[in-house]
Scaffold this motif. Structure first.
Motif, PDB file in Angstrom:
ATOM      1  N   VAL A   1       1.097  -1.158   0.003  1.00 57.85           N
ATOM      2  CA  VAL A   1       0.084  -0.081   0.043  1.00 57.85           C
ATOM      3  C   VAL A   1       0.915   1.282  -0.020  1.00 57.85           C
ATOM      4  N   ILE A   2       1.936   1.289   0.825  1.00 60.98           N
ATOM      5  CA  ILE A   2       2.892   2.354   0.715  1.00 60.98           C
ATOM      6  C   ILE A   2       3.432   2.797  -0.322  1.00 60.98           C
TER       7      ILE A   2
ATOM      8  N   GLU B   1      -2.273   3.369  13.576  1.00 62.21           N
ATOM      9  CA  GLU B   1      -0.841   3.887  14.264  1.00 62.21           C
ATOM     10  C   GLU B   1       0.140   3.649  13.090  1.00 62.21           C
ATOM     11  N   HIS B   2      -0.144   3.641  11.860  1.00 62.46           N
ATOM     12  CA  HIS B   2       1.007   3.170  10.902  1.00 62.46           C
ATOM     13  C   HIS B   2       1.599   4.777  10.483  1.00 62.46           C
ATOM     14  N   VAL B   3       2.946   4.853  11.040  1.00 67.57           N
ATOM     15  CA  VAL B   3       3.493   6.285  11.068  1.00 67.57           C
ATOM     16  C   VAL B   3       3.839   6.722   9.732  1.00 67.57           C
ATOM     17  N   THR B   4       4.138   6.027   8.667  1.00 64.90           N
ATOM     18  CA  THR B   4       4.450   6.301   7.435  1.00 64.90           C
ATOM     19  C   THR B   4       3.111   6.565   6.572  1.00 64.90           C
ATOM     20  N   ALA B   5       2.043   6.042   6.841  1.00 62.95           N
ATOM     21  CA  ALA B   5       0.777   6.299   6.132  1.00 62.95           C
ATOM     22  C   ALA B   5       0.255   7.687   6.721  1.00 62.95           C
TER      23      ALA B   5
ATOM     24  N   LEU C   1      -4.321   5.403   1.209  1.00 63.96           N
ATOM     25  CA  LEU C   1      -3.622   5.567   2.693  1.00 63.96           C
ATOM     26  C   LEU C   1      -4.600   5.385   3.860  1.00 63.96           C
ATOM     27  N   ARG C   2      -6.019   5.898   3.658  1.00 66.88           N
ATOM     28  CA  ARG C   2      -6.976   5.950   4.523  1.00 66.88           C
ATOM     29  C   ARG C   2      -7.492   4.453   4.503  1.00 66.88           C
ATOM     30  N   GLY C   3      -7.433   3.614   3.561  1.00 65.41           N
ATOM     31  CA  GLY C   3      -7.740   2.240   3.513  1.00 65.41           C
ATOM     32  C   GLY C   3      -6.784   1.617   4.646  1.00 65.41           C
ATOM     33  N   LEU C   4      -5.522   1.913   4.511  1.00 66.78           N
ATOM     34  CA  LEU C   4      -4.539   1.127   5.506  1.00 66.78           C
ATOM     35  C   LEU C   4      -4.606   1.759   6.872  1.00 66.78           C
ATOM     36  N   LEU C   5      -4.928   2.858   7.027  1.00 71.72           N
ATOM     37  CA  LEU C   5      -5.005   3.727   8.527  1.00 71.72           C
ATOM     38  C   LEU C   5      -6.355   2.874   9.051  1.00 71.72           C
TER      39      LEU C   5
ATOM     40  N   ARG D   1       3.846  12.237  16.870  1.00 72.39           N
ATOM     41  CA  ARG D   1       3.293  11.882  17.914  1.00 72.39           C
ATOM     42  C   ARG D   1       3.841  10.254  18.061  1.00 72.39           C
ATOM     43  N   LEU D   2       3.438   9.650  17.032  1.00 75.25           N
ATOM     44  CA  LEU D   2       3.741   8.272  16.973  1.00 75.25           C
ATOM     45  C   LEU D   2       5.204   7.995  16.952  1.00 75.25           C
ATOM     46  N   ALA D   3       6.033   8.643  16.269  1.00 75.87           N
ATOM     47  CA  ALA D   3       7.370   8.291  16.095  1.00 75.87           C
ATOM     48  C   ALA D   3       8.230   9.604  16.077  1.00 75.87           C
ATOM     49  N   PRO D   4       8.305  10.127  17.332  1.00 72.04           N
ATOM     50  CA  PRO D   4       8.908  11.369  17.461  1.00 72.04           C
ATOM     51  C   PRO D   4      10.557  11.129  17.220  1.00 72.04           C
TER      52      PRO D   4
END
Length: 403
Positions: free
Chosen positions: A7-8, A36-40, A27-31, A66-69
């Motif tokens: 997907v990415i 909490e998928h950071v790259t998406a 991307l919304r489908g993956l989320l 926030r998810l991956a500072p």
């Protein structure tokens, strides 16, 4: 079963193809499956800001942080988002956070150079561009950016050298050819600049900034226009037009400039039509450029025919209308080479109004109306300049920071 990697990869391809809505949907489908998928989240922020949805783009970029500072990519994306919406201070903060985590990312140095260039911090921008080039010396976009910085600093030879190097690195890059044209235009070579802008439009017909720069380059090939442009700067912009009643000889100068521009547009139309019809070059130019060239050549032929008919019939109105039809070449070309879609619509409307006026002058037998139409057609170079300036000012005024 959703494969996040696929997907990415698919969304990244869609972003590069500028299919932003499709990328957003992926991307919304993956989320929906992995919220909490950071790259998406980060890539969704890019898709949103490029679609003109800044509030949601900022929200997604902050969620990624926030998810991956401790990951540099979300900070980089936040820098892109803030740069896109004009928040340069926040952009620099996000970029510096990304570089603190990964100083070996050339694209982040490129973004920092762009932001610093936007803030007129030219030497700092050049330093950032060079840091990026030290990591990726074959990056044509970075070399083009360095050339733009040299242009801003008024450094002619370094600007030309860098821009030419960018073209050599990537001959198919519209950005590289655009930058080379800007360098040639800035340092007194409008003819070579026009060639670069034509190549830019050949590579990317939708590259609207190149259209207006091509107009500028073609106009600056006219020595009288160059003199007038310099004089206008000393006399307070378009206020020079107010001097016409006091200095009647200036009227002749303006008319001569307009005629020279008309001749240049006719030559441009003939050249473009010849390239479009040529066996070896017919695939290089198509679409708007080819249609515009054909229309303009037909206007010259039709106008000359009506002029000859008027002379043969001894009817001044018909002959003058023929001249007016030929002057529509300027109006059509100025409209076609305006970058803003709204500007093109206004100028095409102006052209249509001139056409209706010319036809009406013949129907009513009004030589004066036909003559005024001819003057107005030639004078479209100034009408178009005013439209571009007005729309550019309004566009700048609509760029407001987020609250």
């Amino acid at each position: 079963m959703v494969n996040p990697s696929e997907v990415i990869l698919r969304a990244g391809t869609l972003l590069r193809m500028e299919r932003l809505a499709d990328a957003e949907r992926e991307l919304r489908g993956l989320l929906a499956v992995q919220p909490e998928h950071v790259t998406a989240h980060a890539m969704l922020a890019l898709a949103l800001v490029w679609q003109g949805r800044p509030v949601k783009a900022v929200s997604e970029s902050q969620e990624a942080i926030r998810l991956a500072p401790d990951h540099p990519y979300p900070h980089y994306v936040a820098g892109v988002v803030y740069h896109r919406i004009g928040h340069t201070d926040l952009a620099i903060g996000a970029i510096e956070a990304s570089l603190a985590l990964n100083p070996a990312d050339a694209r982040t140095w490129k973004l920092l150079a762009n932001v610093r260039l936007q803030r007129d911090r030219y030497h700092e921008a050049a330093d950032a561009a060079r840091r990026g080039l030290a990591l990726d010396p074959e990056n044509s976009d970075l070399v083009s950016l360095l050339a733009k910085i040299h242009i801003s600093l008024g450094e002619g030879e370094p600007a030309r050298a860098a821009a030419a190097h960018a073209v050599r690195l990537d001959p198919e890059s519209a950005t590289a050819h655009l930058t080379l044209g800007q360098a040639e235009l800035a340092f007194g070579a409008p003819r070579r600049a026009a060639e670069s802008f034509r190549e830019t439009l050949r590579l990317d017909p939708g590259f609207d900034p190149a259209r207006e720069l091509l107009v500028t380059a073609l106009k600056l090939r006219n020595p009288l226009y160059r003199v007038l442009t310099k004089s206008r700067g000393h006399l307070g912009g378009w206020g020079m037009l107010g001097l016409l009643p006091l200095l009647p000889p200036l009227i002749a100068v303006f008319v001569l400039i307009a005629l020279l521009h008309w001749a240049a547009w006719v030559a441009e139309s003939v050249t473009m039509l010849r390239l479009t019809l040529g066996r070896a070059t017919r695939l290089l130019f198509a679409g708007v450029e080819a249609r515009t060239a054909l229309v303009c050549c037909l206007l010259v032929v039709a106008g000359a025919g009506v002029l000859a008919l008027g002379i043969g019939l001894g009817r001044d109105t018909v002959g003058t209308a023929g001249v007016a039809v030929m002057t529509l070449v300027t109006a059509v070309q100025e409209a076609a080479h305006t970058g803003s879609a709204r500007g093109r619509a206004i100028l095409y409307g102006w052209t249509g109004l001139l056409g209706v006026t010319i036809a009406g002058s013949v129907a009513l037998g009004s030589t004066s109306a036909a003559l005024l139409s001819a003057y107005a057609g030639l004078g479209t170079i100034w009408v178009a300049a005013g439209v571009r300036r007005l729309l550019r000012g309004r566009q700048a005024a609509t760029v407001q920071p987020l609250r």
